[in-house]
Scaffold this active site. Sequence first.
Site, PDB file in Angstrom:
ATOM      1  N   GLN A 195      -3.280   7.920  -1.875  1.00  0.00           N
ATOM      2  CA  GLN A 195      -3.162   6.468  -1.689  1.00  0.00           C
ATOM      3  C   GLN A 195      -2.033   6.249  -0.689  1.00  0.00           C
ATOM      4  O   GLN A 195      -0.858   6.222  -1.038  1.00  0.00           O
ATOM      5  CB  GLN A 195      -2.890   5.796  -3.038  1.00  0.00           C
ATOM      6  CG  GLN A 195      -3.981   6.085  -4.075  1.00  0.00           C
ATOM      7  CD  GLN A 195      -5.314   5.439  -3.761  1.00  0.00           C
ATOM      8  OE1 GLN A 195      -5.398   4.223  -3.589  1.00  0.00           O
ATOM      9  NE2 GLN A 195      -6.381   6.233  -3.662  1.00  0.00           N
ATOM     10  N   THR A 217      -5.364   2.176  -0.582  1.00  0.00           N
ATOM     11  CA  THR A 217      -5.792   3.558  -0.352  1.00  0.00           C
ATOM     12  C   THR A 217      -5.457   3.977   1.075  1.00  0.00           C
ATOM     13  O   THR A 217      -4.762   4.972   1.297  1.00  0.00           O
ATOM     14  CB  THR A 217      -7.308   3.683  -0.571  1.00  0.00           C
ATOM     15  OG1 THR A 217      -7.599   3.212  -1.880  1.00  0.00           O
ATOM     16  CG2 THR A 217      -7.769   5.121  -0.424  1.00  0.00           C
ATOM     17  N   ALA A 236      -5.302  -4.114  -8.359  1.00  0.00           N
ATOM     18  CA  ALA A 236      -5.687  -2.775  -7.910  1.00  0.00           C
ATOM     19  C   ALA A 236      -5.520  -2.623  -6.400  1.00  0.00           C
ATOM     20  O   ALA A 236      -5.164  -3.575  -5.696  1.00  0.00           O
ATOM     21  CB  ALA A 236      -7.122  -2.491  -8.330  1.00  0.00           C
ATOM     22  N   HIS A 237      -5.795  -1.432  -5.912  1.00  0.00           N
ATOM     23  CA  HIS A 237      -5.600  -1.121  -4.497  1.00  0.00           C
ATOM     24  C   HIS A 237      -6.466  -1.995  -3.590  1.00  0.00           C
ATOM     25  O   HIS A 237      -7.606  -2.261  -3.874  1.00  0.00           O
ATOM     26  CB  HIS A 237      -5.842   0.362  -4.181  1.00  0.00           C
ATOM     27  CG  HIS A 237      -7.049   0.977  -4.761  1.00  0.00           C
ATOM     28  ND1 HIS A 237      -7.358   2.306  -4.584  1.00  0.00           N
ATOM     29  CD2 HIS A 237      -8.044   0.479  -5.535  1.00  0.00           C
ATOM     30  CE1 HIS A 237      -8.464   2.584  -5.201  1.00  0.00           C
ATOM     31  NE2 HIS A 237      -8.902   1.508  -5.789  1.00  0.00           N
ATOM     32  N   ASN A 238      -5.843  -2.411  -2.496  1.00  0.00           N
ATOM     33  CA  ASN A 238      -6.540  -3.154  -1.447  1.00  0.00           C
ATOM     34  C   ASN A 238      -7.002  -4.543  -1.847  1.00  0.00           C
ATOM     35  O   ASN A 238      -7.795  -5.169  -1.132  1.00  0.00           O
ATOM     36  CB  ASN A 238      -7.719  -2.340  -0.896  1.00  0.00           C
ATOM     37  CG  ASN A 238      -7.250  -1.039  -0.282  1.00  0.00           C
ATOM     38  OD1 ASN A 238      -7.350   0.021  -0.891  1.00  0.00           O
ATOM     39  ND2 ASN A 238      -6.663  -1.128   0.887  1.00  0.00           N
TER      40      ASN A 238
END
Lengths: 331, 331, 331
Positions: A195, A217, A236-238
């Site tokens: 990540q 990520t 969460a990511h992004n």
Amino acid sequence: MNYTLKNISKIFNVEFSGNGDFFVSEVSSIESASETSVVFLSNKKYLELLEKTKSKVVITTRELSKFCKHNIIITKDPYALFAKISNLLNAKLDFEYNIHSSVISNTKNLNRLIHIGANVVLGKGIEIGNKSFIGCNCSIGDNVKIAAGAYIHPNVTIYNNVIIGENIIIHSGTVIGSDGFGYAYEDNSWIKIPQIGGVVIGDNVEIGSNTSIDRGTLDNTIIGNGVKIDNQIQIAHNVEIGENTAIAGCVGIAGSAKIGKNCTIGGGAGIQGHIEICDNTQITGMTKVSASIKKAGVYSSGTPLMLNKDWLKSAARFKKLNEFFIKNKKN
Amino acid sequence: MNYTLKNISKIFNVEFSGNGDFFVSEVSSIESASETSVVFLSNKKYLELLEKTKSKVVITTRELSKFCKHNIIITKDPYALFAKISNLLNAKLDFEYNIHSSVISNTKNLNRLIHIGANVVLGKGIEIGNKSFIGCNCSIGDNVKIAAGAYIHPNVTIYNNVIIGENIIIHSGTVIGSDGFGYAYEDNSWIKIPQIGGVVIGDNVEIGSNTSIDRGTLDNTIIGNGVKIDNQIQIAHNVEIGENTAIAGCVGIAGSAKIGKNCTIGGGAGIQGHIEICDNTQITGMTKVSASIKKAGVYSSGTPLMLNKDWLKSAARFKKLNEFFIKNKKN
Amino acid sequence: MNYTLKNISKIFNVEFSGNGDFFVSEVSSIESASETSVVFLSNKKYLELLEKTKSKVVITTRELSKFCKHNIIITKDPYALFAKISNLLNAKLDFEYNIHSSVISNTKNLNRLIHIGANVVLGKGIEIGNKSFIGCNCSIGDNVKIAAGAYIHPNVTIYNNVIIGENIIIHSGTVIGSDGFGYAYEDNSWIKIPQIGGVVIGDNVEIGSNTSIDRGTLDNTIIGNGVKIDNQIQIAHNVEIGENTAIAGCVGIAGSAKIGKNCTIGGGAGIQGHIEICDNTQITGMTKVSASIKKAGVYSSGTPLMLNKDWLKSAARFKKLNEFFIKNKKN
């Protein structure tokens, strides 16, 4: 510091009636007010409480003012003015600029116009803007940039390379920049996707306690200006969150979801990954948002509260709903 | 460290076309790629993005390769190979073996081939395997065993007697070994059941930020090898999770639930206590798992997203569902 | 410390049959018991397991005692007695009264009959009662009052002016007193309402790991005596929770909700703000409580677990429920 009605009228450019030299000392709820408390009334149903209050100063609308006695401050939005007066009366105490002797820092030439509490651990290449406060026991990773006016409560963890705007507040236990949950599946096991994106947080953002915001990520997780994030939230990511969106406690937002500006997300809602929610959307509490929302409005899911014995019957019928529709189809 | 296409082809035993001496410097998303980025394409719908990318190296399938230009790496599963190349290019930096001078340890003869960050507090009888990294501000209880290759981010709390396998990753704010929620009710109050079991975590497990894993009441809470656990998750006492199961954010798993191998549990799902979920089960997001699952498949609960004004009507009807079924029963 | 059956019989005033001089060394599950383990049996369905156990001492009811052999302790509620015997056998070890040399305290004249672990940071004017234990890496704000017998695990954060009763337990990662999520909306942005109320927690409360309890906006957030709160829970500003209510993991309780005494709230439930739940109410797991509950009972919401392919059909029909009811209305 106390203010008279005249002072307040002048500062906020609002009308008042009563004794302009009356001092207000604090904001209070109607129930627990003292004589010098200022209270607010924006709904007729609290008039009964107002009858019994000790307060002698009420902020209210012109319409409701006729029901009030003593000193009255008149404004279109009593709650917003109450907020401003509360900020005036409860101005954050000036803290000393001081880097506690126990701080362990790998950054040289740290800005000195800041407060860093006991036992904070700082990585390399950190920049922190003027008048920022970092509470004790925080851990801040390499190359983190925090702009001016930050207030970070004790025991916050910020990973490497996170970028944070002006005047932000972060509450205790919150983690920013942890790895997104990203794996590729091969041969019955998971391969971790490094990540390597970051987190970029705008100005005037507040983040509650024990919340998690993952780094992207490859690209960044982005929190817009003025966003308000409550406790126990997972971002969460992004994920991208537009300006001034407010997110209540226990919400989970899955990877790469894009949420527009000025949205309100009710407590416990879940937002699926890779969907988009347009500006000005309202999501009610505990709603599962399983598809993109392209038109602003109020959205919900779930079933209403029932006695368990009745719910069991409805729930059993829910399982047979399709069959039942087909059988009862009107020709 | 940069790699040529030839290097990559050799390391991962994959075919390529184009310039074997071309250097790749990083992995990127198609949108934010540089000229020397490697990107991946596993779905035709991103071809349009690929047209505009700066990247000159794409990992893709043989089938999709005909739409690609410049340098192409061909493989069956582009995302898995992308993960592997990303791991190659973003290899975790070697950290120095060092126990920071501020560490407070009650363990004598601690392994020296490890890194322990500032302000970590260590109990008695702790064993930590080679090449493990313990971030700053962590607290690790008595008799904890952590095998080789651990990477524990700052501010993690591990209670006494927790056993952790090889190559695990634990993110900040996570708590392992807190007491299970166990009481007996007598005379209008709760008697605490001492939680004297442990937690046993297998190899290659990753645990996200601000997650809780309780110790068992009498026996152990068990997390199998290769399990991946996201942020904000609650794993109650005596839960058992089978190998390679992946659990997304905000999931709650109640006491003594047994989850099989290779399951995927969607974000926000809730697993009732004392039930069993068989291997290879998929639970969609926000599903309430209120009964054991004995046959692998995809399982769901809840209702779909609706405009609130329509939802209110459906919700009201849900309450009357049983009555309505009875009235409309076809003879 | 070991006890004979005679000892136990005397301490708890219960009947036994078998060898009064038999020593019990530990409490165990039936499956993992040793010869000197005491186990409990309160349900006939575990008789089969009992056949195979190594244990020679079982706590059970008079009714079930006829199926048991070796040594038997007879009581109405075997689980409650098991809890008490476990507390006897697993008495918390006496800890040394000691304030670790690394503690950073702004409070003078701190009580010395307490234990404060390494790296704890204490504000001004803190009072901590006798025999209290504060684990390492905790941060405790100004003017916090903690009564006698507290056990606070490592890495807990308590903000200023929080008041905590006797014999409480708080697990790691928990945050008490963070700001409530309160804003007024004006001109497209949020004005923060200063959160100047406190948190008052009664006696004999246990709070799990990574839980958040916000301070009140103007008045206090109140947790009654004997309340048990699990992990990953959100308790918003001005919530009030009555005595002996137990709240399982992942529950979210929105602002100003009032929950009665002796309630049980199942895991993952969400309680809307400004509602009231009467005493003795039970909420099942993942229920959305969107209205006040005025009559004690068991309450639920949601839909049952289904195979996704079937669920999709029921879910689609749910959207059309109102229309369908109207079309099929019996005249």
